[in-house]
Motif scaffolding. Structure first.
Motif, PDB file in Angstrom:
ATOM      1  N   GLY A 121       9.667  -1.629  -2.500  1.00 11.47           N
ATOM      2  CA  GLY A 121      11.127  -1.067  -1.699  1.00 11.47           C
ATOM      3  C   GLY A 121      11.632  -2.640  -1.858  1.00 11.47           C
ATOM      4  N   SER A 122      11.108  -3.727  -1.723  1.00 14.31           N
ATOM      5  CA  SER A 122      11.750  -4.839  -1.942  1.00 14.31           C
ATOM      6  C   SER A 122      11.629  -5.255  -0.054  1.00 14.31           C
ATOM      7  CB  SER A 122      13.271  -5.417  -2.453  1.00 14.31           C
ATOM      8  OG  SER A 122      13.018  -5.031  -3.582  1.00 14.31           O
ATOM      9  N   PRO A 123      11.355  -5.277   0.845  1.00 12.71           N
ATOM     10  CA  PRO A 123      10.618  -5.000   1.982  1.00 12.71           C
ATOM     11  C   PRO A 123      10.487  -6.670   2.206  1.00 12.71           C
ATOM     12  CG  PRO A 123       8.401  -5.150   1.867  1.00 12.71           C
ATOM     13  CD  PRO A 123       9.357  -4.982   0.141  1.00 12.71           C
ATOM     14  N   GLU A 124      11.134  -7.251   3.240  1.00  8.72           N
ATOM     15  CA  GLU A 124      11.263  -8.356   4.592  1.00  8.72           C
ATOM     16  C   GLU A 124       9.662  -8.692   4.914  1.00  8.72           C
ATOM     17  OE1 GLU A 124      13.377 -11.142   5.155  1.00  8.72           O
ATOM     18  OE2 GLU A 124      14.886  -9.732   3.796  1.00  8.72           O
ATOM     19  N   LEU A 125       8.807 -10.102   3.613  1.00  5.55           N
ATOM     20  CA  LEU A 125       8.321  -9.846   3.681  1.00  5.55           C
ATOM     21  C   LEU A 125       7.549 -10.191   4.673  1.00  5.55           C
ATOM     22  CD1 LEU A 125       6.806 -10.979   0.011  1.00  5.55           C
ATOM     23  CD2 LEU A 125       6.450  -9.031   1.345  1.00  5.55           C
ATOM     24  N   GLU A 126       8.478 -10.664   5.855  1.00  2.00           N
ATOM     25  CA  GLU A 126       7.620 -12.240   7.280  1.00  2.00           C
ATOM     26  C   GLU A 126       7.855 -10.167   8.943  1.00  2.00           C
ATOM     27  OE1 GLU A 126      10.378 -15.022   7.572  1.00  2.00           O
ATOM     28  OE2 GLU A 126       9.581 -16.076   6.303  1.00  2.00           O
ATOM     29  N   LYS A 127       7.945  -9.851   7.744  1.00  2.00           N
ATOM     30  CA  LYS A 127       8.397  -8.416   8.760  1.00  2.00           C
ATOM     31  C   LYS A 127       6.412  -7.368   9.179  1.00  2.00           C
ATOM     32  CE  LYS A 127      13.355  -8.282   9.805  1.00  2.00           C
ATOM     33  NZ  LYS A 127      14.284  -7.691   9.595  1.00  2.00           N
ATOM     34  N   ARG A 128       6.445  -6.637   9.231  1.00  2.00           N
ATOM     35  CA  ARG A 128       5.610  -5.891   9.904  1.00  2.00           C
ATOM     36  C   ARG A 128       5.869  -4.508   8.869  1.00  2.00           C
ATOM     37  NH1 ARG A 128       0.396  -7.202  11.491  1.00  2.00           N
ATOM     38  NH2 ARG A 128      -0.025  -4.604  12.066  1.00  2.00           N
ATOM     39  N   PHE A 129       5.094  -3.743   8.568  1.00  2.00           N
ATOM     40  CA  PHE A 129       5.338  -2.110   7.739  1.00  2.00           C
ATOM     41  C   PHE A 129       5.629  -1.336   9.393  1.00  2.00           C
ATOM     42  CE2 PHE A 129       5.195  -3.441   3.616  1.00  2.00           C
ATOM     43  CZ  PHE A 129       6.050  -2.039   3.683  1.00  2.00           C
ATOM     44  N   ASP A 130       6.947  -0.916   9.858  1.00  2.00           N
ATOM     45  CA  ASP A 130       6.711   0.256  11.409  1.00  2.00           C
ATOM     46  C   ASP A 130       6.318   1.022  11.038  1.00  2.00           C
ATOM     47  OD1 ASP A 130       8.639   1.009   9.883  1.00  2.00           O
ATOM     48  OD2 ASP A 130      10.706   0.673  10.506  1.00  2.00           O
ATOM     49  N   ARG A 131       5.541   1.538  10.167  1.00  2.00           N
ATOM     50  CA  ARG A 131       4.680   1.872   9.791  1.00  2.00           C
ATOM     51  C   ARG A 131       3.207   2.398   9.014  1.00  2.00           C
ATOM     52  NH1 ARG A 131       5.381   3.572   4.356  1.00  2.00           N
ATOM     53  NH2 ARG A 131       7.054   2.653   3.623  1.00  2.00           N
ATOM     54  N   GLU A 132       2.305   3.682   9.065  1.00  2.00           N
ATOM     55  CA  GLU A 132       1.161   2.999   7.819  1.00  2.00           C
ATOM     56  C   GLU A 132       1.651   2.880   6.583  1.00  2.00           C
ATOM     57  OE1 GLU A 132      -2.857   5.345   8.303  1.00  2.00           O
ATOM     58  OE2 GLU A 132      -1.740   5.147   9.886  1.00  2.00           O
ATOM     59  N   LEU A 133       1.336   2.173   6.082  1.00  2.00           N
ATOM     60  CA  LEU A 133       1.407   2.409   4.667  1.00  2.00           C
ATOM     61  C   LEU A 133       0.354   3.491   4.132  1.00  2.00           C
ATOM     62  CD1 LEU A 133       0.666  -1.320   3.688  1.00  2.00           C
ATOM     63  CD2 LEU A 133       2.946  -0.026   4.363  1.00  2.00           C
ATOM     64  N   THR A 134       1.528   3.782   2.681  1.00  2.00           N
ATOM     65  CA  THR A 134       0.257   5.068   2.286  1.00  2.00           C
ATOM     66  C   THR A 134      -1.208   4.184   1.060  1.00  2.00           C
ATOM     67  OG1 THR A 134       1.577   4.310  -0.507  1.00  2.00           O
ATOM     68  CG2 THR A 134       2.167   6.309   1.151  1.00  2.00           C
ATOM     69  N   PRO A 135      -1.715   4.826   0.623  1.00  2.00           N
ATOM     70  CA  PRO A 135      -2.834   4.022  -0.137  1.00  2.00           C
ATOM     71  C   PRO A 135      -2.436   3.337  -1.409  1.00  2.00           C
ATOM     72  CG  PRO A 135      -3.928   6.111   0.293  1.00  2.00           C
ATOM     73  CD  PRO A 135      -2.148   6.413   0.683  1.00  2.00           C
ATOM     74  N   GLU A 136      -1.746   3.982  -2.426  1.00  2.00           N
ATOM     75  CA  GLU A 136      -0.238   3.133  -2.905  1.00  2.00           C
ATOM     76  C   GLU A 136      -0.383   1.798  -2.733  1.00  2.00           C
ATOM     77  OE1 GLU A 136      -1.216   2.887  -6.265  1.00  2.00           O
ATOM     78  OE2 GLU A 136       0.854   1.747  -6.853  1.00  2.00           O
ATOM     79  N   GLU A 137       0.598   2.290  -1.508  1.00  2.00           N
ATOM     80  CA  GLU A 137       1.234   0.886  -0.864  1.00  2.00           C
ATOM     81  C   GLU A 137       0.333  -0.364  -0.204  1.00  2.00           C
ATOM     82  OE1 GLU A 137       5.358   3.012   1.042  1.00  2.00           O
ATOM     83  OE2 GLU A 137       3.191   2.828   2.008  1.00  2.00           O
ATOM     84  N   GLY A 138      -0.423  -0.200  -0.461  1.00  2.00           N
ATOM     85  CA  GLY A 138      -1.842  -0.774   0.718  1.00  2.00           C
ATOM     86  C   GLY A 138      -2.581  -1.594  -0.478  1.00  2.00           C
ATOM     87  N   ARG A 139      -2.329  -1.024  -1.680  1.00  2.00           N
ATOM     88  CA  ARG A 139      -2.870  -1.461  -2.784  1.00  2.00           C
ATOM     89  C   ARG A 139      -2.117  -2.309  -3.472  1.00  2.00           C
ATOM     90  NH1 ARG A 139      -1.636  -1.478  -8.490  1.00  2.00           N
ATOM     91  NH2 ARG A 139       0.418   0.132  -8.193  1.00  2.00           N
ATOM     92  N   LEU A 140      -0.228  -2.180  -3.688  1.00  2.00           N
ATOM     93  CA  LEU A 140       0.781  -2.947  -4.054  1.00  2.00           C
ATOM     94  C   LEU A 140       0.570  -4.183  -2.684  1.00  2.00           C
ATOM     95  CD1 LEU A 140       2.703  -0.521  -4.653  1.00  2.00           C
ATOM     96  CD2 LEU A 140       2.228  -1.668  -6.489  1.00  2.00           C
ATOM     97  N   MET A 141       0.579  -4.607  -1.745  1.00  2.00           N
ATOM     98  CA  MET A 141       0.705  -5.160  -1.041  1.00  2.00           C
ATOM     99  C   MET A 141      -0.296  -6.168  -0.803  1.00  2.00           C
ATOM    100  SD  MET A 141       2.186  -6.371   1.677  1.00  2.00           S
ATOM    101  CE  MET A 141       2.967  -5.281   2.378  1.00  2.00           C
ATOM    102  N   ALA A 142      -1.674  -5.400  -1.446  1.00  2.00           N
ATOM    103  CA  ALA A 142      -2.770  -6.408  -1.201  1.00  2.00           C
ATOM    104  C   ALA A 142      -3.036  -7.059  -2.472  1.00  2.00           C
ATOM    105  CB  ALA A 142      -4.233  -5.333  -1.444  1.00  2.00           C
TER     106      ALA A 142
END
Lengths: 165, 102
Positions: A121-142
């Motif tokens: 979702g084109s997030p600001e990478l310097e900010k932390r997500f304000d919710r728990e990531l889904t497994p798929e989002e976690g894979r993408l972030m890693a």
């Protein structure tokens, strides 16, 4: 992963010689296998409304689609090349990257990084997500972080940094 | 300069200049790079060095302008060369566009 030396060649620009651990090798291969990530290979050619520029969009898409196919071909060759990672000792391998392979690998890693970011979702990478990531989002972030790590190592090598003493 | 490939040469337009209309020959096209939070700063600098053959300080100056101001005007060129540069920059995954100068 660190640069050992830039190996000069009589026939070309030479090769970068890296030392890479088993874990790093597995991460690099896994990251490269995510290519391509972006739905479209390109952005708009222009933000303006000049008619002579609008016609160039199809050409841009065609050129970058062709480039993507070429990257995929080189990547498949890279990943299936026997002896690409040469064992050097316990948990250590040697990776030799010719200078001409550095640019496409940087482009492939960046495509994976940008594609993962878009899918998040084109997030600001310097900010932390304000919710728990889904497994798929976690894979993408890693994958995003790993591609950035390997880009940094390769760019440091291009810049002559990180060479072992 | 990064020890990678030589700068990517833009197309020669000598022959085309004889046949194309004047407005396409003029250097009235701007190549602009837009900011995004995902491309690494060192990567953007490297791409500018490779694509334009710029020395590192100049590449870094434009990279910082992109980062701090949201965009940087990279070059003012003919249609063909501007298009070539945008293809190269987007090939590296940068958000670059070409605009006609008002």
């Amino acid at each position: 992963m660190k640069l050992v030396r830039l190996q000069k060649s009589a026939h070309g620009a030479g090769s970068y010689v890296f030392q890479i651990s088993k874990n790093e090798m597995d991460w690099l291969v896994a990251t490269l296998r995510f290519f391509p990530q972006r739905e479209s290979p390109c952005y708009q050619l222009t933000r303006g409304d000049a008619k002579d520029l609008k016609g160039g969009q199809a050409l841009l898409e065609e050129a970058l689609s062709q480039q993507r196919r070429e990257h995929q071909r080189k990547l498949n060759k890279f990943l299936t090349s026997p002896g690409r990672f040469r064992p050097e000792g316990p948990d250590q391998f040697r990776l030799v990257l010719p200078v001409e392979q550095m640019e496409w690998m940087l482009q492939v890693l960046n495509e994976v990084r940008v594609g993962c970011w878009m899918k998040l979702g084109s997030p600001e990478l310097e900010k932390r997500f304000d919710r728990e990531l889904t497994p798929e989002e976690g894979r993408l972030m890693a994958t995003l972080e790993l591609s950035g790590f390997f880009q940094t190592v390769l760019l440091g090598a291009c810049d002559g940094k990180g060479e072992a003493a | 300069m990064a020890q990678t490939e030589a700068p990517i040469a833009p197309p020669k337009t000598g022959e085309q200049e004889k046949t194309e209309p004047r407005d396409l020959r003029d250097r009235g096209y701007l190549v602009i790079c837009w900011n995004d939070p995902v491309n690494l700063m060192v990567y953007v600098t490297h791409v500018f060095q490779v694509v334009f053959g710029w020395p590192k300080p100049r590449a870094e100056r434009h990279m910082l302008q992109v980062h701090e101001s949201g965009k940087s005007l990279l070059v003012r060129e003919t249609f063909e060369k501007a298009e070539h540069y945008v293809h190269q920059l987007q090939g590296y995954g940068l958000h670059a566009t070409m605009e006609r100068e008002e």
